[in-house]
Design a protein around this motif. Structure first.
Motif, PDB file in Angstrom:
ATOM      1  N   UNK A 197      -5.348  14.324   7.335  1.00 46.49           N
ATOM      2  CA  UNK A 197      -4.865  13.124   8.017  1.00 46.49           C
ATOM      3  C   UNK A 197      -4.165  12.156   7.055  1.00 46.49           C
ATOM      4  N   UNK A 198      -3.193  11.445   7.566  1.00 45.17           N
ATOM      5  CA  UNK A 198      -2.470  10.437   6.789  1.00 45.17           C
ATOM      6  C   UNK A 198      -3.460   9.372   6.322  1.00 45.17           C
ATOM      7  N   UNK A 199      -3.274   8.893   5.085  1.00 46.24           N
ATOM      8  CA  UNK A 199      -4.128   7.834   4.565  1.00 46.24           C
ATOM      9  C   UNK A 199      -3.316   6.905   3.672  1.00 46.24           C
ATOM     10  N   UNK A 200      -3.877   5.753   3.359  1.00 45.21           N
ATOM     11  CA  UNK A 200      -3.232   4.755   2.516  1.00 45.21           C
ATOM     12  C   UNK A 200      -4.115   4.505   1.300  1.00 45.21           C
ATOM     13  N   UNK A 201      -3.493   4.172   0.178  1.00 42.70           N
ATOM     14  CA  UNK A 201      -4.204   3.818  -1.048  1.00 42.70           C
ATOM     15  C   UNK A 201      -3.513   2.621  -1.691  1.00 42.70           C
ATOM     16  N   UNK A 255       0.851  -1.187   0.000  1.00 45.86           N
ATOM     17  CA  UNK A 255       0.000   0.000   0.000  1.00 45.86           C
ATOM     18  C   UNK A 255       0.888   1.238   0.000  1.00 45.86           C
ATOM     19  N   UNK A 256       0.345   2.323  -0.523  1.00 45.23           N
ATOM     20  CA  UNK A 256       1.072   3.591  -0.513  1.00 45.23           C
ATOM     21  C   UNK A 256       0.490   4.471   0.577  1.00 45.23           C
ATOM     22  N   UNK A 257       1.358   4.862   1.482  1.00 48.85           N
ATOM     23  CA  UNK A 257       0.981   5.775   2.570  1.00 48.85           C
ATOM     24  C   UNK A 257       1.135   7.192   2.039  1.00 48.85           C
ATOM     25  N   UNK A 258       0.071   7.974   2.154  1.00 52.77           N
ATOM     26  CA  UNK A 258       0.086   9.353   1.672  1.00 52.77           C
ATOM     27  C   UNK A 258       0.122  10.311   2.852  1.00 52.77           C
ATOM     28  N   UNK A 298       3.998  20.102  -3.973  1.00 50.48           N
ATOM     29  CA  UNK A 298       2.782  20.161  -3.189  1.00 50.48           C
ATOM     30  C   UNK A 298       1.994  18.867  -3.103  1.00 50.48           C
ATOM     31  N   UNK A 299       2.528  17.774  -3.647  1.00 48.44           N
ATOM     32  CA  UNK A 299       1.798  16.499  -3.630  1.00 48.44           C
ATOM     33  C   UNK A 299       2.013  15.719  -2.338  1.00 48.44           C
ATOM     34  N   UNK A 300       2.927  16.169  -1.503  1.00 53.54           N
ATOM     35  CA  UNK A 300       3.191  15.466  -0.258  1.00 53.54           C
ATOM     36  C   UNK A 300       4.074  14.254  -0.475  1.00 53.54           C
ATOM     37  N   UNK A 301       4.087  13.380   0.531  1.00 51.13           N
ATOM     38  CA  UNK A 301       4.949  12.201   0.483  1.00 51.13           C
ATOM     39  C   UNK A 301       4.183  10.960   0.045  1.00 51.13           C
ATOM     40  N   UNK A 302       4.898  10.085  -0.651  1.00 55.53           N
ATOM     41  CA  UNK A 302       4.419   8.766  -1.039  1.00 55.53           C
ATOM     42  C   UNK A 302       5.369   7.758  -0.413  1.00 55.53           C
ATOM     43  N   UNK A 303       4.870   6.922   0.482  1.00 59.99           N
ATOM     44  CA  UNK A 303       5.713   5.947   1.162  1.00 59.99           C
ATOM     45  C   UNK A 303       5.138   4.558   0.918  1.00 59.99           C
ATOM     46  N   UNK A 318      10.820  -1.995  -6.738  1.00 54.23           N
ATOM     47  CA  UNK A 318      11.860  -1.115  -6.218  1.00 54.23           C
ATOM     48  C   UNK A 318      11.293   0.301  -6.179  1.00 54.23           C
ATOM     49  N   UNK A 319      10.809   0.697  -5.041  1.00 52.45           N
ATOM     50  CA  UNK A 319      10.148   1.996  -4.894  1.00 52.45           C
ATOM     51  C   UNK A 319      11.089   3.143  -5.248  1.00 52.45           C
ATOM     52  N   UNK A 320      12.390   2.950  -5.099  1.00 49.84           N
ATOM     53  CA  UNK A 320      13.354   3.999  -5.436  1.00 49.84           C
ATOM     54  C   UNK A 320      13.411   4.258  -6.943  1.00 49.84           C
ATOM     55  N   UNK A 321      12.980   3.301  -7.746  1.00 47.60           N
ATOM     56  CA  UNK A 321      13.024   3.433  -9.204  1.00 47.60           C
ATOM     57  C   UNK A 321      11.685   3.845  -9.804  1.00 47.60           C
ATOM     58  N   UNK A 322      10.758   4.300  -8.993  1.00 52.43           N
ATOM     59  CA  UNK A 322       9.448   4.721  -9.497  1.00 52.43           C
ATOM     60  C   UNK A 322       9.617   5.888 -10.465  1.00 52.43           C
TER      61      UNK A 322
END
Length: 141
Positions: free
Chosen positions: A27-31, A18-21, A100-105, A87-91
């Motif tokens: 509030x933090x959410x996941x998708x 899942x991607x944590x936004x 302004x899109x925030x973080x994707x974890x 490999x999330x680093x190669x996205x």
């Protein structure tokens, strides 16, 4: 009508990705991984594979359709898929470089109802469907 595809990506460890936004002011959410079906996509499956490549640099094996949410202006198809490597680093998705899109974890979440309950998975309607599918053992086929 805007069409979107999303994937519940099951890993070899029987977990899901899942991607944590994290975005300012909400509030933090996941998708789940996914996005818009583009005009260049031959079909929804191709769009989903492209989104998985862009967002986690992985290759998805699509198992089947889990659920659809449709409103007047949008249709979201949620698929069950398997992913062996990523490999999330190669996205490469364009959203990752926009201001302004925030973080994707990227997070690997246990495939349990308690793990789904512990995150703010959106959309909520799909979170309920996913929780039920996990409880019934429908995702580990």
């Amino acid at each position: 009508m805007q069409k979107r595809v999303r994937a519940v990506l099951i890993t070899p460890n029987d977990t899901m990705l899942l991607i944590k936004r994290v975005r300012p002011g909400i509030p933090v959410y996941w998708v789940t991984v996914g996005g818009k079906v583009e005009p260049a996509d031959a079909c929804p499956d191709d769009a989903l594979r492209r989104e998985v490549r862009e967002e986690i640099a992985g290759e998805a094996e699509i198992v089947g359709l889990l659920h659809t949410i449709e409103t007047e202006d949008e249709r979201q198809d949620f698929y069950l898929a398997r992913v062996e490597k990523w490999n999330f680093d190669d996205r490469t998705g364009p959203e990752f470089s926009q201001e302004g899109r925030g973080e994707y974890l990227l997070e690997e979440i246990p495939l349990t109802t308690s793990a789904v309950d512990a995150v703010n998975l959106l959309p909520r309607q799909f979170a309920a469907v996913l929780r039920e599918a996990i409880a019934l053992g429908e995702l580990l086929t």
